[in-house]
Design a protein around this motif. Structure first.
Motif, PDB file in Angstrom:
ATOM      1  N   LEU A 386      -5.935   1.185   2.861  1.00  0.00           N
ATOM      2  CA  LEU A 386      -4.701   0.601   2.330  1.00  0.00           C
ATOM      3  C   LEU A 386      -4.212  -0.556   3.190  1.00  0.00           C
ATOM      4  CD1 LEU A 386      -2.819   3.912   1.446  1.00  0.00           C
ATOM      5  CD2 LEU A 386      -4.192   2.486  -0.053  1.00  0.00           C
ATOM      6  N   VAL A 389      -1.564  -2.862   1.598  1.00  0.00           N
ATOM      7  CA  VAL A 389      -0.475  -2.222   0.853  1.00  0.00           C
ATOM      8  C   VAL A 389       0.729  -1.986   1.757  1.00  0.00           C
ATOM      9  CG1 VAL A 389       0.231  -0.175  -0.466  1.00  0.00           C
ATOM     10  CG2 VAL A 389      -2.094  -1.080  -0.708  1.00  0.00           C
ATOM     11  N   ILE A 391       3.446   0.234   2.805  1.00  0.00           N
ATOM     12  CA  ILE A 391       3.792   1.657   2.709  1.00  0.00           C
ATOM     13  C   ILE A 391       5.239   1.825   3.145  1.00  0.00           C
ATOM     14  CG2 ILE A 391       3.277   3.982   3.536  1.00  0.00           C
ATOM     15  CD1 ILE A 391       0.400   3.062   3.973  1.00  0.00           C
ATOM     16  N   VAL A 407       4.888   4.256  -2.024  1.00  0.00           N
ATOM     17  CA  VAL A 407       4.499   2.868  -2.275  1.00  0.00           C
ATOM     18  C   VAL A 407       5.274   2.382  -3.501  1.00  0.00           C
ATOM     19  CG1 VAL A 407       2.193   3.153  -1.307  1.00  0.00           C
ATOM     20  CG2 VAL A 407       2.567   3.526  -3.760  1.00  0.00           C
ATOM     21  N   VAL A 415      -3.535   1.995  -5.674  1.00  0.00           N
ATOM     22  CA  VAL A 415      -3.622   2.747  -4.418  1.00  0.00           C
ATOM     23  C   VAL A 415      -4.466   4.000  -4.621  1.00  0.00           C
ATOM     24  CG1 VAL A 415      -2.279   4.181  -2.822  1.00  0.00           C
ATOM     25  CG2 VAL A 415      -1.496   1.875  -3.390  1.00  0.00           C
ATOM     26  N   ASP A 418      -8.148   2.986  -4.946  1.00  0.00           N
ATOM     27  CA  ASP A 418      -8.737   2.567  -3.668  1.00  0.00           C
ATOM     28  C   ASP A 418      -9.000   3.773  -2.772  1.00  0.00           C
ATOM     29  OD1 ASP A 418      -8.594  -0.031  -4.519  1.00  0.00           O
ATOM     30  OD2 ASP A 418      -6.776  -0.519  -3.387  1.00  0.00           O
TER      31      ASP A 418
END
Length: 426
Positions: A386, A389, A391, A407, A415, A418
């Motif tokens: 991640l 991303v 968080i 998220v 997410v 992934d």
């Protein structure tokens, strides 16, 4: 219904069948119970509801007594819906919504009879005792156990019994419901009270998957999973099981099977106290519509009592908290479907003690597995997957079976994809 009947015929040791309403019925009944529709809209909803029941009756060649009974229930629903249009209430809502299960079980008993499988219909409200928290009633386990022993077990000892999931009755006899998805919870509670050897849940998917197949094409069914893992999955968003379903099974160590009534030959998932295989990463769950509350107060610094006050307020309003993170002067916590629970009254009460920040549009991602907090490199593997991303919040270490984080809702599906590709490859 025919597929369900075939499953029962293949499992002659089954003594209790717990049914939900027919597909689409509960949504129609909820709409009627809302009281928000004009007479023509109500008539349309009632027509759709009747069409579903008449379609099944036609397939059963419209037996006279059963047809008359279903018509009486449909007329009763119309009267209740008219009352809800004037003055909607939670008790009235539950009385209306419960009619779906009362109809489906009557129809199913007739289907079994025509297939040569004798069964008796039973009103679960005789034994499913609950409090009067309508829409989300809590079963009274002691009263349930006593009533099952007296009224249901003697029937199950002699023959197959068909009854309703999802519904119950308060002490004063008024109908209650256990919340959406409560039929499997009902089955587990009744299985516990009966001392069942197993509880089988036949739904529309062949078992519990590594994640939602609608999000990840590579998701696959899990043949066997532990109570601890399955409980985490149900709690954090897996739709296959009602979050409370496994509690009764855990208390009595009753194995639970989840399979597809549409494809019973596909097998399913057995949920047991323990499993031979205990992988570090087992599955991923997603729960949308999360609300993040951040409460900040200088009085938190090296002081006591602040958190007790906050949780006391939430408890009085029957709001449960999921994830928690704290610092010296603030605490952040998440609420599931919190937008509807976090009323202005609750916010005003919290604001008297601290500065309150409310964030919406979030999703909770839960990675489920075993001994994650004891295994080196777990967090590294997650964060590498991640890397791009943002968080918003992390909860890790409280349980060896989950790693949770928030998220933005609009990236949650990616997410999950992934993480599944990196941590749960085929």
């Amino acid at each position: 219904m025919s597929r369900c009947a075939a499953i029962l015929e293949q499992h002659p040791a089954t003594r209790l069948a717990v049914l939900s309403a027919s597909s689409g019925v509960t949504n129609l009944l909820v709409a009627l119970a809302s009281g928000e529709h004009n007479p023509s809209q109500r008539a349309e909803l009632l027509q759709q509801l009747a069409a579903i029941q008449h379609g099944i009756l036609d397939s059963l060649e419209r037996p006279e007594m059963l047809t008359r009974h279903i018509e009486e229930i449909l007329n009763h629903i119309k009267e209740l819906a008219d009352s809800a249009a004037i003055s909607p209430s939670k008790p009235l809502h539950d009385e209306i919504v419960a009619q779906g299960e009362l109809m489906s079980t009557r129809l199913f008993v007739e289907l079994l009879r025509r297939r040569g499988t004798p069964a008796v219909w039973f009103d679960v409200r005789k034994v499913m005792r609950t409090d009067d928290r309508f829409n989300r009633a809590t079963p009274d386990l002691a009263a349930l156990a006593n009533a099952v022993t007296e009224e249901l077990k003697p029937l199950c000892d002699r023959q197959l019994v068909v009854t309703q999931g999802f519904i119950g009755a308060a002490n004063d006899g008024r109908t209650t419901t256990l919340g959406r998805g409560g039929s499997d919870f009902s089955a587990a509670l009744l299985g516990e009270a009966l001392g069942a050897a197993a509880v089988e849940i036949w739904t529309d998917v062949p078992g519990i998957y590594t994640t939602d197949p609608r999000l990840v094409n590579e998701a696959r069914a899990i043949p066997e999973i532990s109570f601890s893992e399955a409980s985490e999955m149900a709690t954090f968003g897996a739709k296959v099981l009602h979050p409370a379903t496994l509690q009764p099974a855990v208390r009595r160590q009753i194995p639970v099977f989840v399979g597809s009534s549409k494809a019973p030959e596909a097998g399913g998932t057995w949920i047991r106290n323990s499993t031979p295989s205990q992988p570090l990463f087992r599955a991923l769950a997603l729960r949308r519509n999360q609300v993040l509350l951040t409460l900040t107060s200088q009085s938190m610094f090296q002081a006591h009592g602040f958190l007790a006050e906050v949780f006391g307020i939430l408890a009085r309003h029957k709001i449960s908290v999921d994830l928690i993170s704290t610092s010296e002067i603030s605490v952040s916590l998440t609420l599931d479907s919190g937008a509807e629970l976090l009323t202005q009254e609750v916010q005003d009460e919290l604001a008297r003690h601290c500065h309150l920040k409310v964030e919406k549009g979030l999703a909770l991602v839960a990675l489920i597995g075993n001994r994650m907090s004891e295994s080196g490199g777990t967090a590294t593997r997650v964060f590498q997957a991640l890397a791009d991303v943002n968080i918003r919040m992390i909860c890790y270490g409280a349980s060896p079976h989950n790693f949770c984080f928030l998220v933005a809702e609009d990236v949650a599906g990616q997410v999950i994809a992934d993480l599944h590709r990196e941590l749960l490859p085929a």
